[in-house]
Design an enzyme around this catalytic site. Structure first.
Site, PDB file in Angstrom:
ATOM      1  N   THR A 107      -4.851  -8.147  10.309  1.00 29.88           N
ATOM      2  CA  THR A 107      -5.232  -6.868   9.707  1.00 29.88           C
ATOM      3  C   THR A 107      -4.916  -5.714  10.652  1.00 29.88           C
ATOM      4  O   THR A 107      -4.404  -4.681  10.236  1.00 29.88           O
ATOM      5  CB  THR A 107      -6.729  -6.875   9.344  1.00 29.88           C
ATOM      6  OG1 THR A 107      -6.971  -7.948   8.430  1.00 29.88           O
ATOM      7  CG2 THR A 107      -7.152  -5.565   8.708  1.00 29.88           C
ATOM      8  N   ARG A 126       3.337  -7.019   9.321  1.00 31.10           N
ATOM      9  CA  ARG A 126       2.624  -5.989  10.085  1.00 31.10           C
ATOM     10  C   ARG A 126       3.117  -5.908  11.526  1.00 31.10           C
ATOM     11  O   ARG A 126       3.176  -4.826  12.108  1.00 31.10           O
ATOM     12  CB  ARG A 126       1.124  -6.242  10.033  1.00 31.10           C
ATOM     13  CG  ARG A 126       0.544  -5.996   8.641  1.00 31.10           C
ATOM     14  CD  ARG A 126      -0.922  -6.345   8.587  1.00 31.10           C
ATOM     15  NE  ARG A 126      -1.505  -6.065   7.290  1.00 31.10           N
ATOM     16  CZ  ARG A 126      -2.472  -6.790   6.748  1.00 31.10           C
ATOM     17  NH1 ARG A 126      -2.966  -7.842   7.399  1.00 31.10           N
ATOM     18  NH2 ARG A 126      -2.963  -6.472   5.563  1.00 31.10           N
ATOM     19  N   ARG A 180      -0.807 -14.986   4.082  1.00 33.98           N
ATOM     20  CA  ARG A 180      -1.585 -14.293   5.120  1.00 33.98           C
ATOM     21  C   ARG A 180      -0.894 -14.386   6.482  1.00 33.98           C
ATOM     22  O   ARG A 180      -0.891 -13.427   7.248  1.00 33.98           O
ATOM     23  CB  ARG A 180      -2.998 -14.883   5.215  1.00 33.98           C
ATOM     24  CG  ARG A 180      -3.858 -14.653   3.989  1.00 33.98           C
ATOM     25  CD  ARG A 180      -4.334 -13.251   3.861  1.00 33.98           C
ATOM     26  NE  ARG A 180      -5.284 -12.913   4.909  1.00 33.98           N
ATOM     27  CZ  ARG A 180      -5.949 -11.782   4.974  1.00 33.98           C
ATOM     28  NH1 ARG A 180      -5.774 -10.863   4.039  1.00 33.98           N
ATOM     29  NH2 ARG A 180      -6.788 -11.533   5.951  1.00 33.98           N
ATOM     30  N   PHE A 210     -15.919   3.135   6.518  1.00 36.66           N
ATOM     31  CA  PHE A 210     -14.557   3.551   6.163  1.00 36.66           C
ATOM     32  C   PHE A 210     -14.238   3.398   4.680  1.00 36.66           C
ATOM     33  O   PHE A 210     -13.119   3.706   4.251  1.00 36.66           O
ATOM     34  CB  PHE A 210     -13.531   2.762   6.991  1.00 36.66           C
ATOM     35  CG  PHE A 210     -13.641   1.267   6.832  1.00 36.66           C
ATOM     36  CD1 PHE A 210     -13.070   0.615   5.744  1.00 36.66           C
ATOM     37  CD2 PHE A 210     -14.315   0.510   7.778  1.00 36.66           C
ATOM     38  CE1 PHE A 210     -13.167  -0.762   5.599  1.00 36.66           C
ATOM     39  CE2 PHE A 210     -14.427  -0.876   7.643  1.00 36.66           C
ATOM     40  CZ  PHE A 210     -13.847  -1.506   6.546  1.00 36.66           C
ATOM     41  N   LYS A 213       0.828  -1.202   0.000  1.00 36.82           N
ATOM     42  CA  LYS A 213       0.000   0.000   0.000  1.00 36.82           C
ATOM     43  C   LYS A 213       0.871   1.264   0.000  1.00 36.82           C
ATOM     44  O   LYS A 213       2.085   1.190   0.212  1.00 36.82           O
ATOM     45  CB  LYS A 213      -0.921  -0.028   1.223  1.00 36.82           C
ATOM     46  CG  LYS A 213      -1.901  -1.199   1.210  1.00 36.82           C
ATOM     47  CD  LYS A 213      -2.736  -1.211   2.477  1.00 36.82           C
ATOM     48  CE  LYS A 213      -3.708  -2.371   2.494  1.00 36.82           C
ATOM     49  NZ  LYS A 213      -4.544  -2.346   3.713  1.00 36.82           N
ATOM     50  N   HIS A 267      -1.646  -5.590   1.504  1.00 40.11           N
ATOM     51  CA  HIS A 267      -2.880  -6.360   1.298  1.00 40.11           C
ATOM     52  C   HIS A 267      -2.490  -7.733   0.786  1.00 40.11           C
ATOM     53  O   HIS A 267      -1.574  -7.860  -0.024  1.00 40.11           O
ATOM     54  CB  HIS A 267      -3.781  -5.680   0.263  1.00 40.11           C
ATOM     55  CG  HIS A 267      -4.870  -6.590  -0.227  1.00 40.11           C
ATOM     56  ND1 HIS A 267      -6.058  -6.752   0.447  1.00 40.11           N
ATOM     57  CD2 HIS A 267      -4.922  -7.423  -1.299  1.00 40.11           C
ATOM     58  CE1 HIS A 267      -6.799  -7.640  -0.201  1.00 40.11           C
ATOM     59  NE2 HIS A 267      -6.134  -8.059  -1.259  1.00 40.11           N
ATOM     60  N   ASN A 318      -1.619  -0.242   7.515  1.00 43.44           N
ATOM     61  CA  ASN A 318      -1.072  -1.584   7.733  1.00 43.44           C
ATOM     62  C   ASN A 318      -0.244  -2.103   6.554  1.00 43.44           C
ATOM     63  O   ASN A 318      -0.005  -3.286   6.426  1.00 43.44           O
ATOM     64  CB  ASN A 318      -2.163  -2.568   8.158  1.00 43.44           C
ATOM     65  CG  ASN A 318      -3.187  -2.836   7.081  1.00 43.44           C
ATOM     66  OD1 ASN A 318      -3.065  -2.375   5.947  1.00 43.44           O
ATOM     67  ND2 ASN A 318      -4.205  -3.601   7.420  1.00 43.44           N
TER      68      ASN A 318
END
Length: 152
Positions: A94, A105, A88, A60, A12, A118, A115
């Site tokens: 998350t 993370r 993952r 959001f 991101k 994705h 974070n």
């Protein structure tokens, strides 16, 4: 290789701005996954709205789309044995506060809204996301010489 699959991973804007691209790519390579496609791009709002369509009714949603459109992202496709599930786990939860040290993370994030990464949450989501972000001819098929040292 049995159970080989593909997943969509996107770094991101916060991960890009913080210079974490190399570290994240390195972790996937060192795990033994194979990079199939990668784009450094600024995602359009339309692409982001489609990508996050399952969240469209959440309060959001507009802020998420605006944030993801605020800077460049690194869109990638990785391939390997159980790459969706393992990817993952490598990402962490998350909410970074719930992520263990050693995860991406857990090591690099503090707040859920920043974070940095994705990852597809299922094989079905991965297929949909890959088709949304990449054309078939952008996915590169090749055999890595390292595969013989990673898989039995």
């Amino acid at each position: 290789m049995a159970n080989s699959e593909r997943t969509f991973i996107a770094i991101k804007p916060d991960g890009v701005q913080r210079g974490l691209m190399g570290e994240i790519i390195k972790r996937f390579e060192q795990k033994g996954f194979r990079l199939v496609a990668m784009k450094f791009m600024r995602a359009s709002e339309d692409l982001l709205k489609e990508h996050y369509i399952d969240l469209k009714d959440r309060p959001f949603f507009a802020g998420l789309v605006k944030y993801m459109h605020s800077g460049p992202v690194v869109a990638m496709v990785w391939e390997g044995l159980n790459v969706v599930k393992t990817g993952r786990v490598m990402l962490g939860e998350t909410n970074p506060a719930d992520s263990k040290p050693g995860t991406i993370r857990g090591d690099f994030c503090i707040q859920v809204g920043r974070n940095i990464i994705h990852g597809s949450d299922s094989v079905e989501s991965a297929e949909k996301e890959i088709a949304l972000w990449f054309r078939p001819e952008e996915l590169v098929n090749y055999k890595s010489c390292a595969q013989n040292w990673i898989y039995e």
